[in-house]
Design a protein around this motif. Structure first.
Motif, PDB file in Angstrom:
ATOM      1  N   TYR A 231       0.888  -1.257   0.024  1.00 38.81           N
ATOM      2  CA  TYR A 231      -0.117   0.006  -0.005  1.00 38.81           C
ATOM      3  C   TYR A 231       0.871   1.405   0.048  1.00 38.81           C
ATOM      4  O   TYR A 231       0.859   2.200  -0.685  1.00 38.81           O
ATOM      5  N   TYR A 232       1.827   1.367   0.891  1.00 38.05           N
ATOM      6  CA  TYR A 232       2.749   2.508   0.943  1.00 38.05           C
ATOM      7  C   TYR A 232       3.472   2.746  -0.334  1.00 38.05           C
ATOM      8  O   TYR A 232       3.452   3.856  -0.847  1.00 38.05           O
ATOM      9  N   ARG A 233       4.069   1.884  -0.869  1.00 38.00           N
ATOM     10  CA  ARG A 233       4.661   1.884  -2.231  1.00 38.00           C
ATOM     11  C   ARG A 233       3.850   2.333  -3.421  1.00 38.00           C
ATOM     12  O   ARG A 233       4.277   3.258  -4.065  1.00 38.00           O
ATOM     13  N   THR A 234       2.574   1.958  -3.392  1.00 38.35           N
ATOM     14  CA  THR A 234       1.688   2.379  -4.315  1.00 38.35           C
ATOM     15  C   THR A 234       1.228   3.945  -4.004  1.00 38.35           C
ATOM     16  O   THR A 234       1.114   4.619  -4.944  1.00 38.35           O
ATOM     17  N   ILE A 235       1.109   4.180  -2.790  1.00 36.75           N
ATOM     18  CA  ILE A 235       0.705   5.396  -2.366  1.00 36.75           C
ATOM     19  C   ILE A 235       1.695   6.631  -2.699  1.00 36.75           C
ATOM     20  O   ILE A 235       1.225   7.545  -3.437  1.00 36.75           O
ATOM     21  N   VAL A 236       2.767   6.357  -2.598  1.00 38.13           N
ATOM     22  CA  VAL A 236       3.780   7.339  -2.698  1.00 38.13           C
ATOM     23  C   VAL A 236       4.578   7.323  -4.096  1.00 38.13           C
ATOM     24  O   VAL A 236       5.067   8.286  -4.754  1.00 38.13           O
ATOM     25  N   ALA A 237       3.954   6.406  -5.137  1.00 42.49           N
ATOM     26  CA  ALA A 237       4.514   6.389  -6.455  1.00 42.49           C
ATOM     27  C   ALA A 237       3.993   7.593  -7.114  1.00 42.49           C
ATOM     28  O   ALA A 237       2.909   8.120  -6.729  1.00 42.49           O
ATOM     29  N   PRO A 238       4.668   8.273  -8.069  1.00 41.92           N
ATOM     30  CA  PRO A 238       4.231   9.512  -8.860  1.00 41.92           C
ATOM     31  C   PRO A 238       3.102   8.926  -9.783  1.00 41.92           C
ATOM     32  O   PRO A 238       2.913   7.817  -9.979  1.00 41.92           O
ATOM     33  N   PRO A 239       2.303  10.076 -10.220  1.00 40.29           N
ATOM     34  CA  PRO A 239       1.405   9.901 -11.351  1.00 40.29           C
ATOM     35  C   PRO A 239       2.250   9.090 -12.276  1.00 40.29           C
ATOM     36  O   PRO A 239       3.334   9.300 -12.529  1.00 40.29           O
ATOM     37  N   VAL A 240       1.180   8.492 -13.028  1.00 42.29           N
ATOM     38  CA  VAL A 240       1.779   7.585 -14.437  1.00 42.29           C
ATOM     39  C   VAL A 240       1.975   8.481 -15.602  1.00 42.29           C
ATOM     40  O   VAL A 240       2.195   7.986 -16.730  1.00 42.29           O
ATOM     41  N   GLU A 241       1.422   9.690 -15.666  1.00 46.01           N
ATOM     42  CA  GLU A 241       1.711  10.661 -16.770  1.00 46.01           C
ATOM     43  C   GLU A 241       1.730  12.187 -16.360  1.00 46.01           C
ATOM     44  O   GLU A 241       1.502  12.381 -15.308  1.00 46.01           O
ATOM     45  N   THR A 242       2.206  12.732 -17.086  1.00 46.12           N
ATOM     46  CA  THR A 242       2.566  14.393 -16.592  1.00 46.12           C
ATOM     47  C   THR A 242       1.496  15.162 -16.153  1.00 46.12           C
ATOM     48  O   THR A 242       0.149  14.795 -16.747  1.00 46.12           O
ATOM     49  N   VAL A 243       1.287  15.729 -15.157  1.00 49.97           N
ATOM     50  CA  VAL A 243       0.369  16.634 -14.764  1.00 49.97           C
ATOM     51  C   VAL A 243       0.791  18.071 -15.382  1.00 49.97           C
ATOM     52  O   VAL A 243       1.623  18.780 -14.569  1.00 49.97           O
ATOM     53  N   ASP A 244       0.056  18.627 -16.337  1.00 52.25           N
ATOM     54  CA  ASP A 244       0.285  20.012 -16.662  1.00 52.25           C
ATOM     55  C   ASP A 244      -0.423  21.267 -16.153  1.00 52.25           C
ATOM     56  O   ASP A 244      -0.182  22.111 -16.701  1.00 52.25           O
ATOM     57  N   ARG A 245      -1.239  20.761 -15.321  1.00 50.41           N
ATOM     58  CA  ARG A 245      -2.085  22.065 -14.706  1.00 50.41           C
ATOM     59  C   ARG A 245      -2.781  21.243 -13.385  1.00 50.41           C
ATOM     60  O   ARG A 245      -2.745  20.047 -13.246  1.00 50.41           O
ATOM     61  N   ILE A 246      -3.176  22.160 -12.445  1.00 54.36           N
ATOM     62  CA  ILE A 246      -3.659  21.876 -11.149  1.00 54.36           C
ATOM     63  C   ILE A 246      -5.241  21.944 -11.615  1.00 54.36           C
ATOM     64  O   ILE A 246      -5.787  22.588 -12.014  1.00 54.36           O
ATOM     65  N   TYR A 247      -5.938  20.730 -10.943  1.00 50.96           N
ATOM     66  CA  TYR A 247      -7.511  20.611 -11.012  1.00 50.96           C
ATOM     67  C   TYR A 247      -7.977  20.796  -9.961  1.00 50.96           C
ATOM     68  O   TYR A 247      -7.404  20.525  -8.546  1.00 50.96           O
ATOM     69  N   SER A 248      -9.078  21.387  -9.935  1.00 50.64           N
ATOM     70  CA  SER A 248     -10.153  21.514  -8.795  1.00 50.64           C
ATOM     71  C   SER A 248     -10.371  20.275  -8.209  1.00 50.64           C
ATOM     72  O   SER A 248     -10.521  19.221  -8.889  1.00 50.64           O
TER      73      SER A 248
END
Length: 388
Positions: A231-248
């Protein structure tokens, strides 16, 4: 995105740095202190009293099924309190507890069809969870018909939440006794007309198909035995693609494609009985591994936000299943706080009813009656603004 970013292990204390490699914002976002704006002290809005008890405030008039009441809404011959005004084309069709089930109709219907937003959705309300054991609770009216709620705890910690003119949460911070601020999530468009868009369309509809570079079992963790390390390794892993904006927060809640940017845990250790949101004592024990993993991450980075999603099987009406799934998500969030001291402000919930079946069947199915957990921090705030 380079595959190594997705597969590289995140060192202890390195979550923010790992996220920063993936969060490549097209436009910089400056987060101002949540208490900086002066407001006007007001009575508790939205039928909530300042001491945390239920109030009787009602606002707005709405016509549904050709029936109108003063300061109330009539839905299927049941009178409910309308919490806040809604955008054109959005109406309350049912009220379950302190949650509204909304529908896109009229002007909004065209946008919903074009953009892929669900016809029915339930609007979450975590006021009760956040305000548990509050010493004080007060409200300020801000410009643009926004409301700032401050919950003061006996230890001096303040949880401050701002809602927009429609009553939707747009930002939340934790103020520590020394005055430092931990930014939990932040909507950079809270003063923008674009805040209406998520009601009518899916902000992820124009994103390309997800290009997953890791094994699916690393992307969707689904194990029958609790496993804190996994669970910990999954939670701390980064997004699987680029995040180019902040979402509400609401954009994330309403877009499956946006949520798919981050990994998830299908909590197969909890499968609810038919029509029930109750968690058995045995299943509460099975939550410890998840609670400990979440607590480890929050200890490293107090600004983390986790989305807990509730799901049902396909039996029953769509609206009833939305309400049931939302209670399931809220039940897990409550248990994580009540039994394992996970701060409630780090958890947000959303029910999805039968929209995302794990097993493709219209029959009763225990595996479809489940909860999913995702760490959505890099989607809902600039990762370099953990504390100000």
């Amino acid at each position: 995105m380079d595959e190594s970013v997705q597969t590289e292990a995140v060192p202890e204390g390195g979550v923010a740095a790992s996220d920063a490699r993936v969060q490549q914002l097209a436009e910089p976002v400056e987060v101002t202190p949540i208490t900086a704006e002066e407001g006007e002290r007001i009575e508790a809005p939205n039928a909530a009293a300042a001491d945390g008890s239920a109030g009787s405030t009602t606002t707005n008039n709405t016509v549904i099924n050709n029936s109108t009441t003063t300061n109330n809404t009539v839905v299927n011959n049941t009178t409910v309190n309308q919490q806040a005004p809604l955008p054109p084309g959005v109406e309350v069709v049912d009220r379950v507890g302190n949650r509204d089930i909304l529908s896109i109709v009229g002007a909004g219907a065209v946008g919903a069809l074009a953009g892929g937003a669900a016809a029915y959705f339930i609007r979450g309300n975590d006021d009760d969870r956040i305000a548990v054991d509050a010493q004080e609770r007060y409200y300020d009216r801000l410009r643009g018909d926004r409301t700032r709620e401050t919950v003061v705890r006996p230890n001096g910690v303040q949880v401050v939440t701002i809602t927009n003119r429609y009553g939707d949460v747009v930002r939340r911070s934790r103020i520590m006794p020394d005055g430092s601020e931990v930014v939990l999530f932040y909507d950079p468009y809270q003063d923008d007309e674009r805040q209406d868009d998520y009601y009518y369309s899916d902000v992820g509809a124009d994103l390309p198909p997800l290009d997953l570079r890791i094994p699916r079992e690393d992307y969707i963790v689904d194990v029958t035995d609790p496993d804190e390390e996994l669970y910990y390794r999954t939670i701390v892993a980064p997004p699987v693609e680029t995040v180019d904006r902040i979402y509400s927060l609401n954009e994330v809640r309403r877009s499956e494609r946006v949520r798919d940017k981050v990994r998830r845990i299908d909590l197969s250790t909890i499968n609810f009985n038919f029509g029930s949101a109750e968690i058995t004592q045995e299943e509460v024990g099975d939550l410890r591994a998840l609670a400990d993993a979440i607590a480890r991450v929050i200890a490293e980075n107090p600004d983390e936000t986790f989305l807990i999603e509730g799901h049902t099987d396909a039996v029953g009406s769509e609206r009833a299943n939305l309400a049931l799934s939302d209670r399931r998500a809220d039940g897990v969030a409550t248990a994580l706080t009540q039994y394992f001291d996970v701060p409630p402000e780090n958890l947000v919930t959303q029910g999805y009813g039968e929209q995302d079946l794990k097993v493709d069947t219209q029959a009763e199915n225990r595996e479809n009656r489940r909860v999913t957990v995702r760490r959505i921090t890099p989607l809902v705030k600039p990762v370099n603004t953990a504390q100000r």
